[in-house]
Design a protein around this motif. Structure first.
Motif, PDB file in Angstrom:
ATOM      1  N   ASP A  59     -43.069  43.280 -73.003  1.00 39.72           N
ATOM      2  CA  ASP A  59     -43.426  43.875 -73.967  1.00 39.72           C
ATOM      3  C   ASP A  59     -43.951  44.910 -73.864  1.00 39.72           C
ATOM      4  O   ASP A  59     -44.838  44.871 -72.786  1.00 39.72           O
ATOM      5  CB  ASP A  59     -44.240  42.953 -74.971  1.00 39.72           C
ATOM      6  N   PRO A  60     -44.033  46.029 -74.593  1.00 36.46           N
ATOM      7  CA  PRO A  60     -44.920  47.204 -74.348  1.00 36.46           C
ATOM      8  C   PRO A  60     -46.361  46.998 -74.095  1.00 36.46           C
ATOM      9  O   PRO A  60     -47.276  47.966 -73.474  1.00 36.46           O
ATOM     10  CB  PRO A  60     -44.798  47.985 -75.276  1.00 36.46           C
ATOM     11  N   SER A  61     -46.894  45.759 -74.602  1.00 36.72           N
ATOM     12  CA  SER A  61     -48.308  45.654 -74.395  1.00 36.72           C
ATOM     13  C   SER A  61     -48.613  44.952 -73.165  1.00 36.72           C
ATOM     14  O   SER A  61     -49.588  44.635 -72.743  1.00 36.72           O
ATOM     15  CB  SER A  61     -48.715  44.315 -75.547  1.00 36.72           C
ATOM     16  N   GLU A  62     -47.471  44.591 -72.214  1.00 36.45           N
ATOM     17  CA  GLU A  62     -47.914  44.037 -71.124  1.00 36.45           C
ATOM     18  C   GLU A  62     -47.877  44.959 -69.937  1.00 36.45           C
ATOM     19  O   GLU A  62     -47.227  45.916 -70.146  1.00 36.45           O
ATOM     20  CB  GLU A  62     -46.725  42.945 -70.825  1.00 36.45           C
ATOM     21  N   SER A  63     -48.379  44.743 -68.789  1.00 40.41           N
ATOM     22  CA  SER A  63     -48.436  45.611 -67.733  1.00 40.41           C
ATOM     23  C   SER A  63     -47.152  44.937 -66.798  1.00 40.41           C
ATOM     24  O   SER A  63     -46.908  43.845 -66.675  1.00 40.41           O
ATOM     25  CB  SER A  63     -49.702  45.520 -66.881  1.00 40.41           C
ATOM     26  N   TYR A  64     -46.722  46.053 -66.168  1.00 42.73           N
ATOM     27  CA  TYR A  64     -45.690  45.563 -65.065  1.00 42.73           C
ATOM     28  C   TYR A  64     -45.832  46.545 -63.646  1.00 42.73           C
ATOM     29  O   TYR A  64     -45.647  47.847 -63.893  1.00 42.73           O
ATOM     30  CB  TYR A  64     -44.433  45.966 -65.657  1.00 42.73           C
ATOM     31  N   SER A  65     -46.256  45.946 -62.661  1.00 43.52           N
ATOM     32  CA  SER A  65     -46.678  46.637 -61.518  1.00 43.52           C
ATOM     33  C   SER A  65     -45.293  46.917 -60.481  1.00 43.52           C
ATOM     34  O   SER A  65     -44.251  46.322 -60.726  1.00 43.52           O
ATOM     35  CB  SER A  65     -47.545  45.755 -60.681  1.00 43.52           C
ATOM     36  N   VAL A  66     -45.772  47.741 -59.461  1.00 46.41           N
ATOM     37  CA  VAL A  66     -44.916  47.723 -58.390  1.00 46.41           C
ATOM     38  C   VAL A  66     -44.497  46.480 -57.777  1.00 46.41           C
ATOM     39  O   VAL A  66     -43.383  46.357 -57.406  1.00 46.41           O
ATOM     40  CB  VAL A  66     -45.418  49.117 -57.493  1.00 46.41           C
ATOM     41  N   ALA A  67     -45.532  45.715 -57.605  1.00 44.24           N
ATOM     42  CA  ALA A  67     -45.222  44.503 -56.787  1.00 44.24           C
ATOM     43  C   ALA A  67     -44.333  43.612 -57.567  1.00 44.24           C
ATOM     44  O   ALA A  67     -43.555  42.723 -57.247  1.00 44.24           O
ATOM     45  CB  ALA A  67     -46.592  43.694 -56.824  1.00 44.24           C
ATOM     46  N   ASP A  68     -44.665  43.488 -59.021  1.00 40.27           N
ATOM     47  CA  ASP A  68     -43.818  42.740 -60.089  1.00 40.27           C
ATOM     48  C   ASP A  68     -42.115  43.045 -59.704  1.00 40.27           C
ATOM     49  O   ASP A  68     -41.294  42.536 -59.581  1.00 40.27           O
ATOM     50  CB  ASP A  68     -44.185  42.939 -61.611  1.00 40.27           C
ATOM     51  N   PHE A  69     -42.166  44.665 -59.796  1.00 37.46           N
ATOM     52  CA  PHE A  69     -40.783  45.096 -59.576  1.00 37.46           C
ATOM     53  C   PHE A  69     -39.920  44.680 -58.330  1.00 37.46           C
ATOM     54  O   PHE A  69     -39.102  44.049 -58.385  1.00 37.46           O
ATOM     55  CB  PHE A  69     -40.763  46.704 -59.712  1.00 37.46           C
TER      56      PHE A  69
END
Length: 302
Positions: A59-69
């Motif tokens: 969701d656009p309200s959530e963060s998504y990190s390089v580590a997540d990717f």
């Protein structure tokens, strides 16, 4: 790989039709649901023909990190390989490509108390003031982080608070994480640069005609979204948000979005020129698409 608006998706779909491949998206904006037009997300017809993994997962309200990717991409690569196919990674987020191939430096985990402390300080002096502090404490990190990027400024200062070391020094430490895959790097980029600039301007106008403003109004109306979130700092969305809150006229917004996209493409090209063992293709030139397909066929059969 390639700069924005260079034709990566078109070539990727062709490759999936010719070879046993599945696409994994390498794009920090395509992960967000509800952000379809402004990110040039592939249309349903294309996704049915060539499904893309790692799009519409947040969701656009959530963060998504390089580590997540990296974690998600490795999982999807393993799944695709287990099915007897070849993972085809497609996108323009160079930081993601770099992390996938070379691993991620070991940075300390986030600390909520430190984050609250930094947010209070930022409320007093502003994020531009926090960026000045970072310039004194970690000049190299500050040079890579824009003064209007509060999330990354906060993270760099947080690392210093927690570890006592500069983030740039920690990132320099070698990371021993073998990818375990043979890699063939295809870089798609129109020549001359003016062609790419024209494609960028034309694509943004097509986004407007396709309903980008309506998409943006829906996002702007959400109480859980704000201009400092990673999703709303994406090129195009950042400028449209500022327009909706009265900072720009429509024409100013359009011009600033196009300029920002061209600047993004320039940064992407600068990174790509440092990519070792890569093959560049200008798909607009006669016969180049066929040449690229032939080269990949030889790679897969080797």
């Amino acid at each position: 790989m390639g700069p924005t608006a260079s034709g990566k998706t078109s070539l990727a779909v062709d490759l999936c039709e010719l070879f046993p491949m599945e696409i994994i998206s390498v794009d920090s904006a395509l992960v967000y649901r509800g952000m379809d037009i402004g990110t040039a997300k592939p249309e349903a017809e294309i996704l049915q023909k060539a499904p893309h993994r790692l799009i519409d997962i947040c969701d656009p309200s959530e963060s998504y990190s390089v580590a997540d990717f990296r974690k998600d991409a490795l999982r999807e690569m393993k799944s695709i390989t287990a099915s007897g196919k070849v993972p085809l990674l497609v996108g323009g987020t160079m930081l993601y490509f770099n992390a996938l191939e070379h691993g991620i430096s070991k940075l300390p985990a986030s600390n909520p108390e430190v984050r609250i402390q930094l947010e209070r300080q930022a409320a007093e002096i502003g994020w531009s003031g926090m960026h000045e502090i970072l310039q004194h404490k970690d000049p190299r990190a500050a040079s890579r982080i824009h003064p209007n990027d509060p999330q990354r400024i906060q993270r760099a200062l947080e690392v210093i608070h927690i570890s006592g070391e500069r983030m740039s020094d920690l990132q320099d430490k070698p990371v021993a994480e073998a990818l375990g895959y043979k890699i063939h790097k295809i870089i798609v980029s129109p020549e001359p640069r003016s062609v790419l600039h024209e494609r960028i301007e034309r694509r943004f106008d097509l986004m407007i005609a396709a309903g980008f403003i309506d998409e943006m109004r829906l996002l702007f109306a959400r109480s859980d979204l704000n201009a400092n979130l990673s999703s709303m700092r994406a090129v195009g969305y950042r400028q449209a948000w500022a327009w909706l809150q009265g900072d720009y006229t429509f024409e100013q917004m359009r011009e600033k979005a196009i300029v920002a996209t061209r600047q993004l493409a320039k940064r992407q090209l600068t990174w790509l020129r440092r990519e070792p063992a890569s093959v560049w293709y200008n798909l607009q030139a006669d016969g180049v698409r066929e040449e690229a397909l032939k080269a990949l066929k030889e790679f897969l059969e080797a």
